[in-house]
Write a protein that holds these residues in place. Structure first.
Motif, short mmCIF file in Angstrom:
data_model
loop_
_atom_site.label_atom_id
_atom_site.label_comp_id
_atom_site.label_asym_id
_atom_site.label_seq_id
_atom_site.Cartn_x
_atom_site.Cartn_y
_atom_site.Cartn_z
N PHE A 1 -18.78 -8.89 -38.88
CA PHE A 1 -17.54 -8.17 -39.14
C PHE A 1 -16.88 -8.82 -40.35
O PHE A 1 -17.19 -9.96 -40.69
CB PHE A 1 -16.61 -8.13 -37.91
N GLY A 2 -16.02 -8.07 -41.01
CA GLY A 2 -15.40 -8.57 -42.22
C GLY A 2 -13.90 -8.72 -42.09
O GLY A 2 -13.24 -7.94 -41.40
N LEU A 3 -13.37 -9.72 -42.75
CA LEU A 3 -11.93 -9.95 -42.85
C LEU A 3 -11.58 -9.94 -44.33
O LEU A 3 -12.20 -10.63 -45.13
CB LEU A 3 -11.54 -11.30 -42.24
N LEU A 4 -10.59 -9.14 -44.68
CA LEU A 4 -10.09 -9.08 -46.05
C LEU A 4 -8.58 -9.24 -46.00
O LEU A 4 -7.91 -8.53 -45.25
CB LEU A 4 -10.48 -7.74 -46.69
N LEU A 5 -8.07 -10.17 -46.78
CA LEU A 5 -6.63 -10.35 -46.96
C LEU A 5 -6.34 -10.15 -48.43
O LEU A 5 -7.07 -10.67 -49.29
CB LEU A 5 -6.18 -11.77 -46.60
N TYR A 6 -5.31 -9.40 -48.74
CA TYR A 6 -4.88 -9.36 -50.13
C TYR A 6 -3.40 -9.08 -50.21
O TYR A 6 -2.80 -8.51 -49.31
CB TYR A 6 -5.70 -8.40 -50.99
N VAL A 7 -2.83 -9.58 -51.31
CA VAL A 7 -1.40 -9.46 -51.55
C VAL A 7 -1.23 -8.65 -52.82
O VAL A 7 -1.84 -8.94 -53.85
CB VAL A 7 -0.75 -10.84 -51.73
N ILE A 8 -0.41 -7.62 -52.71
CA ILE A 8 -0.01 -6.85 -53.88
C ILE A 8 1.50 -6.76 -53.83
O ILE A 8 2.06 -6.23 -52.87
CB ILE A 8 -0.65 -5.45 -53.91
N GLY A 9 2.14 -7.31 -54.85
CA GLY A 9 3.60 -7.31 -54.87
C GLY A 9 4.14 -8.11 -53.70
O GLY A 9 3.81 -9.28 -53.54
#
Length: 177
Positions: free
Chosen positions: A69-77
């Motif tokens: 399974f995959g985990l993706l974290l990202y921040v935009i603004g």
């Protein structure tokens, strides 16, 4: 494979990892997310709890032996987006109230309470992604809760359907607006 943003001051930060669909993989997802949030200088609460619940759901309800399974974290603004992708696109999550004596079934209720928006979308078969968004700054005129250090808006509203997020389109979305 872990990818970290090379610049801390970049407006776009991301973290992506594939983990085994086991309880240990779910625990590692929570621990790695917490470490990445610390690295970025972001608060752990409530994102760490959201990651824990989504990862636990992925390994409990979305597990296919031999497929990560995959985990993706990202921040935009001012928004942190959390995405957990599993290989059971045929098992879509649903938000429902468990019975009082049920031993499980409260994970998405917790995500619904902690996230500003969340939803699910089908990826390339047989995958699905459950995502949640957390605003990192309060909206103007919205009082903040002292329990989270004043960073997140107070959660007293009833959630209902909302438009799909800008990335990627969602089949089901929940929002606090």
């Amino acid at each position: 494979m872990i990818r970290k943003s090379p610049q801390l001051d970049s407006p776009l930060r991301n973290f992506d990892v594939r983990l085994s669909p086991t309880p240990r993989g779910a625990r590692l997802a929570r621990l790695m997310a917490a470490e990445q949030l610390r690295f970025w200088g972001l608060p752990l609460d409530p994102a760490e709890y959201i990651v824990a619940e989504l990862a636990a759901n992925a390994v409990t309800h979305g597990r296919v032996p031999g497929r990560d399974f995959g985990l993706l974290l990202y921040v935009i603004g001012d928004t942190l987006r959390i995405e957990v992708t599993d290989t059971r696109g045929d098992r879509m999550p649903s938000l429902r109230q468990p019975t009082e004596d049920a031993a499980s079934g409260r994970g998405l209720l917790l995500v619904d309470a902690l996230a500003d928006r969340w939803g699910v979308f089908e990826g390339l078969r047989p995958r699905k992604t459950v995502w949640a968004e957390v605003r990192l700054a309060p909206e103007p005129g919205n009082p903040c809760s002292g329990a989270t250090g004043g960073l997140f808006p107070a959660r007293t509203e009833v959630k209902g359907p909302h438009q799909a997020p800008p990335l990627p389109p969602a089949d089901q979305t929940h929002s606090g607006e």
